[in-house]
Write an enzyme that holds these catalytic residues in place. Structure first.
Site, mmCIF file in Angstrom:
data_model
loop_
_atom_site.group_PDB
_atom_site.id
_atom_site.type_symbol
_atom_site.label_atom_id
_atom_site.label_comp_id
_atom_site.label_asym_id
_atom_site.label_seq_id
_atom_site.Cartn_x
_atom_site.Cartn_y
_atom_site.Cartn_z
ATOM 1 N N ASP A 329 0.860 -1.181 0.000
ATOM 2 C CA ASP A 329 0.000 0.000 0.000
ATOM 3 C C ASP A 329 0.893 1.227 0.000
ATOM 4 O OD1 ASP A 329 -2.157 -1.550 0.276
ATOM 5 O OD2 ASP A 329 -2.635 -1.006 2.341
ATOM 6 N N ASP A 638 -4.953 -3.348 4.734
ATOM 7 C CA ASP A 638 -5.434 -2.888 6.030
ATOM 8 C C ASP A 638 -6.952 -2.945 6.147
ATOM 9 O OD1 ASP A 638 -5.863 -0.851 4.247
ATOM 10 O OD2 ASP A 638 -4.499 0.571 5.192
ATOM 11 N N ASP A 642 -9.671 -5.993 2.122
ATOM 12 C CA ASP A 642 -8.350 -6.466 1.706
ATOM 13 C C ASP A 642 -8.117 -7.934 2.036
ATOM 14 O OD1 ASP A 642 -7.622 -4.084 0.647
ATOM 15 O OD2 ASP A 642 -6.504 -3.386 2.399
HETATM 16 P P1 ATP Z 1 -3.420 3.245 -0.137
HETATM 17 O O1 ATP Z 1 -4.275 2.219 -0.789
HETATM 18 O O2 ATP Z 1 -2.077 3.349 -0.715
HETATM 19 O O3 ATP Z 1 -3.388 3.202 1.356
HETATM 20 P P2 ATP Z 1 -5.341 5.375 -0.153
HETATM 21 O O4 ATP Z 1 -5.308 5.702 1.291
HETATM 22 O O5 ATP Z 1 -5.432 6.509 -1.086
HETATM 23 O O6 ATP Z 1 -4.059 4.618 -0.615
HETATM 24 P P3 ATP Z 1 -7.972 4.402 0.185
HETATM 25 O O7 ATP Z 1 -7.956 4.621 1.642
HETATM 26 O O8 ATP Z 1 -8.670 3.230 -0.384
HETATM 27 O O9 ATP Z 1 -6.528 4.354 -0.407
HETATM 28 O O10 ATP Z 1 -8.588 5.713 -0.449
HETATM 29 C C1 ATP Z 1 -8.925 5.790 -1.828
HETATM 30 C C2 ATP Z 1 -9.299 7.211 -2.197
HETATM 31 O O11 ATP Z 1 -10.460 7.609 -1.487
HETATM 32 C C3 ATP Z 1 -8.237 8.236 -1.820
HETATM 33 O O12 ATP Z 1 -7.283 8.392 -2.801
HETATM 34 C C4 ATP Z 1 -9.072 9.499 -1.625
HETATM 35 O O13 ATP Z 1 -9.282 10.131 -2.862
HETATM 36 C C5 ATP Z 1 -10.370 8.959 -1.101
HETATM 37 N N1 ATP Z 1 -10.416 9.054 0.353
HETATM 38 C C6 ATP Z 1 -9.534 8.556 1.243
HETATM 39 N N2 ATP Z 1 -9.881 8.808 2.496
HETATM 40 C C7 ATP Z 1 -11.041 9.482 2.424
HETATM 41 C C8 ATP Z 1 -11.939 10.020 3.392
HETATM 42 N N3 ATP Z 1 -11.711 9.899 4.701
HETATM 43 N N4 ATP Z 1 -13.034 10.655 2.956
HETATM 44 C C9 ATP Z 1 -13.290 10.770 1.645
HETATM 45 N N5 ATP Z 1 -12.493 10.290 0.691
HETATM 46 C C10 ATP Z 1 -11.387 9.652 1.054
#
Ligand code: ATP
Length: 900
Positions: A329, A638, A642
């Site tokens: 990730d 996480d 997943d």
């Molecule tokens: P990784 O998979 O590397 O941890 P990530 O944190 O971007 O990356 P996700 O947590 O699945 O992956 O988030 C996907 C997308 O959703 C993010 O790129 C962001 O645009 C959006 N996002 C993340 N957190 C929030 C939130 N708390 N509220 C609204 N949108 C969010």
């Protein structure tokens, strides 16, 4: 306190009352008393093997049975002392093995405890995390998406909560839960929407509940009689070695029968030959190998835990060493997960935001001019959405600012304060009345508030810009709602790409006005026809140690891959910065994978290193294709979705800090610091352990083979055997095992990460080991026989044989002890790695040496063992001969070095 069968017939308040507790949970003292009364909330693990059973297993080992037979034969032929010694050695050996096995078990149990399930409870009004085993009836438990329900609960609050109850009912579709429901009649287990059952999984939403049953009284407890512990299955390496021991065992027995036959042909005493054959068998069979491997693997688990990787299964220790690709990730693993908003785009303008970390010190500026929500209507709207569609908490104490919750959301609270908004005021004025929680498939989150637009209801949405923008048909311009023109949409998308190229994590903000609170609160109905407000970009600095870890991966022949839910440009910018990707064509969007056939996928994963906008299903596709290409894949995760990808990976890795219960319980490895560098450390440790195992296998085999050759050659030459049975037993079961164990905890070669990963199917006895074993066993044989023949020559074949045997015995032991030092490295000499650098080995060889002196010099013992005191002349010969294998080993290293 009353206990009921049908908690679903009680309202939340009734349940709380009957359990003599309240919304704010139990005070700790009462909880402790209840714990004593009701016992631990766990389904008892399988009982440990009792000592007697362990002893029985030891004594029923075929090798031991042969020895017991030998003891009986000795007794029958009147060698009572030999009988006693054999029995003593068998007993000492059995206890030593049981002790070591117990230590390994303890170590594994302690590590498993570290990954034991935890629960978030309210104790005396404060939210704390405790071991799920310590929950008692009356405790109030907080549940969030991804949590495993820790006990049977009567829900007392819930918001869009869905629970996967398949572990209990077999029903695979998650069930909606609602705390408000109260049933008047009997309802079946699968339909009780106001209860949450132990071991089921919260797949959506949040809530809380009061514990009504724990341990065996829970529904799952009633059907599970015992849950077996993990980690007791054999690893491929353990299986391979057990098989090797067996094959060698059979081979050796054949040799022994041959030795006995030849001996008898040469007119030796048949009973004496029988005893020699038996002790030779004991000498040559590496029966200790599987046990030592288990011990070494469990020590490895401990070392990995010290380096922040909790390994739940022995198997993983071994597989880690063979990893060829690490899928990681981005957020929190490759980056620090400490977000700060640095830019915002709204009303056609780009605002800069100063300040670092979560401290609200900093300004929002445009063209160098400070602005606030007082000056800019759109900025006011943006900061309201940022603060209200938010579950994080910001805590500011003097200079320090910390957050609790999602760092992305924490950064938004800081931003609101910098823009002049007040988080406290906003939350007080516009309470949240409903929500559609964030999930990584939708990549959005929505909350509902009243009074924002007079008597109307507003839904605020924030999420991934490409998605949010595509769901907007209006735009907010200077506080006024207008139609969203194509040019404005283009501009917004352009700005998003521009932010992302600078490695910023981007979010978009929108809202929608409703006359009344909609009945059907679903994403399809609500997150549409919205008014676009703004974009923000936040930095998430790369972890400084990760750059080195990535470089290390590459020299170690391991391919690092970034898998992220984030935007393509953001992911790529960070991947390039860290050295994961070199060019733009190494990145691909998750949705492109959806259209591909398995063949196409296998082709794509060969050169892509950055996967963006990835859905949990894409993760499974990626890891499957990598495995089909022959990779050994480590996969991190996480979230609740997943779990399938984590399971699919050869090594599933869960985040210890940000990971959900589900991810942690599926994974084989948990990173306590969520750090990519920790994965690389664990791989290194895995490689070290394997190379150590190879070292002591080579060591034990060459010692054993040497002993066989010594006895065999003597019999063929028709001289008395240089080592009598009890001497062979002593040096095999007692003096050999300590150095072998110490070799198992060798620090490892400094350049172990400069080599490509090993093939998991590679034979443990490879060409290198075969050559080493051959050279060493011959050297040991030559040295021992040399000493023996000098002894025979000096003291005569008849009367001096005990003198000569003592010389052979001590030469053989010292050879083996010295040889353990050359075994420490395959290419560096003893002096290059430092003679005293493995303290355990120094201690082990010292103890073994003392044990040798004991049987040679302690009066009664030496008589029993048929050994004599040695004088200076003999000691000189012994020491001279003993260095032969050491010198041979070092010369072998030099020759190999030249060749390479
Ligand atoms: P990784 O998979 O590397 O941890 P990530 O944190 O971007 O990356 P996700 O947590 O699945 O992956 O988030 C996907 C997308 O959703 C993010 O790129 C962001 O645009 C959006 N996002 C993340 N957190 C929030 C939130 N708390 N509220 C609204 N949108 C969010």
């Amino acid at each position: 306190m009353e206990k009921f069968e049908n908690w679903y017939n009680q309202s939340p308040d009734e349940a709380l009352q009957k359990l003599e507790t309240s919304n704010s949970g139990l005070p700790s003292e009462i909880a402790n008393k209840r714990l004593e009364k009701y016992g631990k909330n766990e389904l008892k693990k399988e009982e440990k093997k009792p000592f007697i059973q362990k002893l029985k297993d030891q004594l029923l080992d075929p090798m031991i049975l042969i020895l017991i037979a030998a003891a009986i034969v000795s007794f029958v032929i009147g060698e009572g002392v030999d009988t006693l010694i054999i029995i003593a050695i068998v007993v000492v050996n059995a206890f030593l093995s049981i002790y070591q096995e117990g230590k390994a078990e303890e170590a594994i149990a302690a590590l498993q405890k570290m990954s034991s399930p935890k629960a978030k409870v309210l104790r005396g009004g404060e939210q704390v995390e405790i071991d799920s085993a310590d929950l008692v009836p009356g405790d109030v438990v907080i549940l969030e998406t991804g949590d495993v329900v820790p006990a049977d609960l009567r829900l007392i609050s819930s918001s869009n909560m869905q629970i996967d109850e398949s572990s209990l009912t077999g029903e695979s579709v998650p069930v909606e839960k609602d705390y408000k429901i109260k049933y008047d009649d009997k309802v079946e287990i699968g339909d009780r929407e106001n209860l949450a059952y132990s071991s089921t999984i919260v797949t959506y939403g949040r809530g809380s509940g009061v514990v009504v049953e724990t341990g065996y009284n829970t529904e799952i407890g009633k059907i599970a009689t015992s849950i077996s512990t993990v980690g007791d299955e054999q690893t491929p390496l353990q299986k391979k070695l057990a098989k090797l021991s067996k094959t060698l065992g059979i081979l050796v027995i054949v040799i022994c029968i041959a030795v006995m036959a030849v001996g008898i042909l040469y007119k030796n005493d048949p009973l004496e030959m029988f005893m020699t054959a038996i002790s030779l068998a004991v000498a040559a069979v590496p029966e200790g190998l599987p046990a030592i491997v288990t011990i070494v693997l469990s020590i490895g688990m401990g070392k990995m835990a010290q380096r922040n990787a909790i390994v739940k299964k022995l198997l993983a220790v071994e597989t880690l060493g063979t990893t060829t690709v690490i899928c990681s990730d981005k957020t929190g693993t490759l980056t620090q997960n400490e977000m700060t908003v640095t830019r915002a785009f709204t009303d056609g303008k780009v605002f800069e935001v100063s300040g670092t970390g979560y401290s609200p010190k900093g300004d929002v500026t445009i063209d160098g001019q400070k602005v606030s929500i007082e000056d800019e209507n759109n900025l006011r709207m943006l900061s309201s959405i940022a603060a209200l569609t938010n579950d994080a908490k910001l805590k500011v104490e003097g200079e320090d600012a910390t957050i609790a919750g999602d760092p992305t959301e924490g950064a938004l609270l800081t931003f609101t304060e910098k823009a002049g908004g007040s988080i406290v005021e906003l939350n007080k004025q516009f309470e949240r009345i409903e929500e559609i929680p964030f999930d990584s498939d939708r990549k959005m989150m929505t909350t509902f508030h009243d009074k924002f637009f007079d008597e109307k209801i507003v839904s605020f949405t924030k999420g991934a810009p490409d998605i949010v923008i595509s769901k907007c048909d209006k735009i907010l311009i200077d506080g006024e709602i207008k139609d969203f023109t194509d040019e404005e949409r283009e501009l917004a998308l352009e700005k998003n790409t521009e932010f992302a190229r600078s490695a910023l994590r981007c979010l978009a903000y929108a809202f929608r006005i409703h006359e009344t609170l909609p009945e059907n609160i679903s994403s399809e109905k609500i997150e549409n026809e919205m008014v676009f407000v703004a974009l923000t970009g936040m930095i998430d600095p790369a972890r400084p140690e990760v750059r080195d870890a990535i470089a290390e991966c590459k020299t170690a022949g391991i391919k690092p891959i970034m898998i992220t839910g984030d935007y393509l440009e953001t992911g790529l910018a960070i991947a390039k910065d860290l050295g994961i990707a070199k060019s733009d064509d190494e990145a691909i969007m998750g949705r492109e994978l959806n259209e591909m056939t398995p063949e196409e996928l296998r082709e794509v994963v060969k050169h892509k290193t950055v996967y963006t906008r990835v859905s949990p299903e894409n993760k499974v596709q990626i890891v499957t294709a990598l495995k089909e290409n022959g990779h050994i894949a480590a996969m991190t995760g996480d979230g609740v979705n997943d779990a399938p990808a984590i399971k699919k990976g050869d090594i599933g890795i869960a985040m210890g800090i940000t990971g959900t219960d589900v991810a942690k319980s599926t994974a084989e490895v948990i990173l306590t610091d969520d750090n990519f560098a920790t994965i690389v450390n664990a791989v290194e440790e895995g490689r070290i352990i394997y190379s150590n195992i190879k070292k002591f296998v080579a060591y034990l085999l060459s010692c054993n083979l040497g002993e066989v050759l010594i006895v065999l050659i003597a019999i063929l030459l028709d001289v008395p055997v240089p080592l009598i049975p009890i001497q062979l037993l002593w040096l095999n079961l007692v003096t050999d095992s300590f150095p072998a164990l110490a070799l198992g905890v060798e620090q490892g070669e400094a350049d172990i990460m400069n080599e490509p990963p090993r093939d998991p199917n590679e034979a443990i006895i490879d060409k290198e080991i075969r050559i080493t074993v051959a050279i060493q066993s011959i050297a040991i044989t030559v040295a021992t026989l040399l000493s023996y023949f000098v002894g025979l020559k000096w003291y005569g074949m008849e009367s001096g044989v005990n003198h000569a045997r003592t010389m052979a015995f001590s030469t053989l032991i010292i050879c083996e002890l010295l040889r353990s030092y050359t075994s420490r490295s395959i290419d560096k000499t003893v002096f290059e790695i430092g003679v005293f650098t493995n303290k355990k080995l120094v201690l082990a060889t010292f103890v073994s040496f003392l044990l040798m002196l004991v049987v040679i010099y302690v009066p009664v013992l030496n008589e029993a063992f048929g050994l004599m005191n040695l004088g200076p002349k003999e000691i000189g010969v012994v020491l001279g001969a003993s260095v032969i294998p050491l010198v041979a080993g070092e010369i072998q290293k030099k020759i190999r070095f030249r060749k390479n």
